[in-house]
Motif scaffolding. Structure first.
Motif, PDB file in Angstrom:
ATOM      1  N   ILE A   1       6.719   9.814  -0.771  1.00 44.07           N
ATOM      2  CA  ILE A   1       6.548   8.594   0.035  1.00 44.07           C
ATOM      3  C   ILE A   1       6.744   8.874   1.531  1.00 44.07           C
ATOM      4  N   PRO A   2       7.865   9.486   1.957  1.00 47.02           N
ATOM      5  CA  PRO A   2       8.010   9.766   3.397  1.00 47.02           C
ATOM      6  C   PRO A   2       6.922  10.676   3.956  1.00 47.02           C
TER       7      PRO A   2
ATOM      8  N   THR B   1      -0.458   8.706   9.816  1.00 47.73           N
ATOM      9  CA  THR B   1      -0.580   8.528  11.263  1.00 47.73           C
ATOM     10  C   THR B   1      -1.565   9.562  11.839  1.00 47.73           C
TER      11      THR B   1
ATOM     12  N   GLU C   1       3.830   8.553   4.475  1.00 50.45           N
ATOM     13  CA  GLU C   1       4.056   7.657   5.634  1.00 50.45           C
ATOM     14  C   GLU C   1       3.798   8.404   6.949  1.00 50.45           C
ATOM     15  N   GLN C   2       4.213   9.666   6.964  1.00 45.80           N
ATOM     16  CA  GLN C   2       4.011  10.486   8.168  1.00 45.80           C
ATOM     17  C   GLN C   2       2.548  10.924   8.287  1.00 45.80           C
TER      18      GLN C   2
ATOM     19  N   LEU D   1       0.151   0.529   2.179  1.00 46.77           N
ATOM     20  CA  LEU D   1       0.023   1.276   3.445  1.00 46.77           C
ATOM     21  C   LEU D   1      -1.333   1.937   3.608  1.00 46.77           C
ATOM     22  N   TRP D   2      -1.953   2.301   2.468  1.00 44.61           N
ATOM     23  CA  TRP D   2      -3.196   3.078   2.535  1.00 44.61           C
ATOM     24  C   TRP D   2      -4.154   2.607   1.445  1.00 44.61           C
TER      25      TRP D   2
ATOM     26  N   ILE E   1       3.013   3.049  -1.565  1.00 41.84           N
ATOM     27  CA  ILE E   1       1.878   3.550  -0.776  1.00 41.84           C
ATOM     28  C   ILE E   1       0.684   2.593  -0.766  1.00 41.84           C
TER      29      ILE E   1
END
Ligand code: NAP
Length: 281
Positions: A71-72, A79, A75-76, A104-105, A101
């Motif tokens: 997950i982290p 970007t 997230e990175q 987010l995507w 996720i």
């Protein structure tokens, strides 16, 4: 196709070997510079870097880091990526990852290749690891069909048996056949260690043979794996362990009552059911 692999270990490295052999151009990103150099030398990737920028021109990224970093890492990563890039992961538990996720995507689809060895790291990467093994994809109602078909095509090239299911069903099913066996096998070993007579314990250790080898194998494996299952699939692991305790109690009851007919019926049922789970018996 330009494909990215983030996390060059057993699964990421093995994926790279096979994807390159199917003509894909593979960009690898890993944490350590030395791993990147090894991955190129071993033929797992065409290019590699410790910098996520390397993945800006890929069409699909496979996230193959340890499960707690998926997950982290995504997230990175997002970007750095244009929105049309498809992201998939190979984590052994799906619900928490898909839940985190998906919002987010859009072009994300969870996945889990049911293949592995007891080894880890890029040196453990091997060709054809995924051939004839199940590969589960866990799309949701909002996963774009194009993202599904892109990952599906790649998975089929690996020679895997493709399955689709909701992430929750995946986690529940793997708890029965993968996570529960680890806990049960671990309990078997600790129960044996509980023998109070040191002489008997010593004798038991000397006499242990194929039956104990089979039933203790997964409980005697890497503790990290069991920890990962319990932490990330806590609810389902608990559910299956409670059911297992219920079944143990039933067996105890049958034996206490000297209900040999009932016990035989149970053992006949388990004997006839096992081939439904594993073919080679
Ligand atoms: P692994 O061999 O330990 O590989 C993971 C790799 O990730 C490491 O080699 C490490 O590379 C890299 N890494 C660690 N932290 C990173 C970071 N912050 N950024 C980028 N790369 C990082 O583990 P694995 O067995 O391949 O497992 C990877 C994933 O596959 C896990 O999510 C697991 O749940 C899943 N999976 C495993 C199996 C199995 O049987 N092993 C089966 C199916 C699915 P460096 O050398 O650069 O540190």
């Amino acid at each position: 196709m330009n494909i990215g692999i983030l996390g060059l270990g057993l699964i990421g490295g093995s994926l790279g070997l096979d994807l390159r052999s199917h003509g894909h151009y593979v960009f690898g990103v890993s944490r350590q510079e030395s791993t990147c150099t090894k991955a190129i030398a071993l033929g797992s990737v065409d290019e590699a870097s410790v910098n996520m920028n390397l993945l800006t021109a890929v069409e699909v990224v496979f996230i193959c880091t340890p499960i707690g970093l998926i997950i982290p890492t995504i997230e990175q990563l997002i970007t750095h990526l244009p929105a049309n890039v498809v992201i998939t992961d190979v984590g052994s538990v799906k619900t928490p990852i898909v839940k985190a996720i998906s919002p987010l995507w859009t072009n994300f689809i969870g996945g889990h290749p049911m293949a592995g060895t007891a080894e880890s790291g890029i040196e453990a990467a091997q060709r054809h690891l995924f051939v004839d093994r199940p590969y589960v994809l866990t799309p949701t109602a909002t996963t774009p069909p194009e993202a599904i078909s892109t990952v599906e095509k790649i998975v089929k090239q690996l020679g895997s048996k493709l399955y689709y299911c909701p992430p929750e069903n995946h986690d529940r099913a793997v708890s029965w056949i993968s996570h529960l066996p680890v806990m049960v096998s671990a309990a078997l070993i600790t129960a044996c260690l509980g023998e109070s007579d040191p002489e008997v314990l010593q004798l038991a250790k000397k006499l242990a043979s194929s039956g104990f080898r089979d039933t203790s194998r997964v409980g005697g494996g890497n503790p990290e794996l069991g920890m990962m299952m319990a932490q990330y699939n806590q609810q389902e692991v608990l559910r299956s362990l409670h059911q297992y305790r219920h079944d143990l109690d039933e067996l105890i009851h049958l034996i206490e009552q000297e209900n040999w007919t009932g016990l035989e019926a149970k053992l006949k049922l388990t004997q006839s059911s096992r081939p439904e789970f594993v073919e080679d018996c």
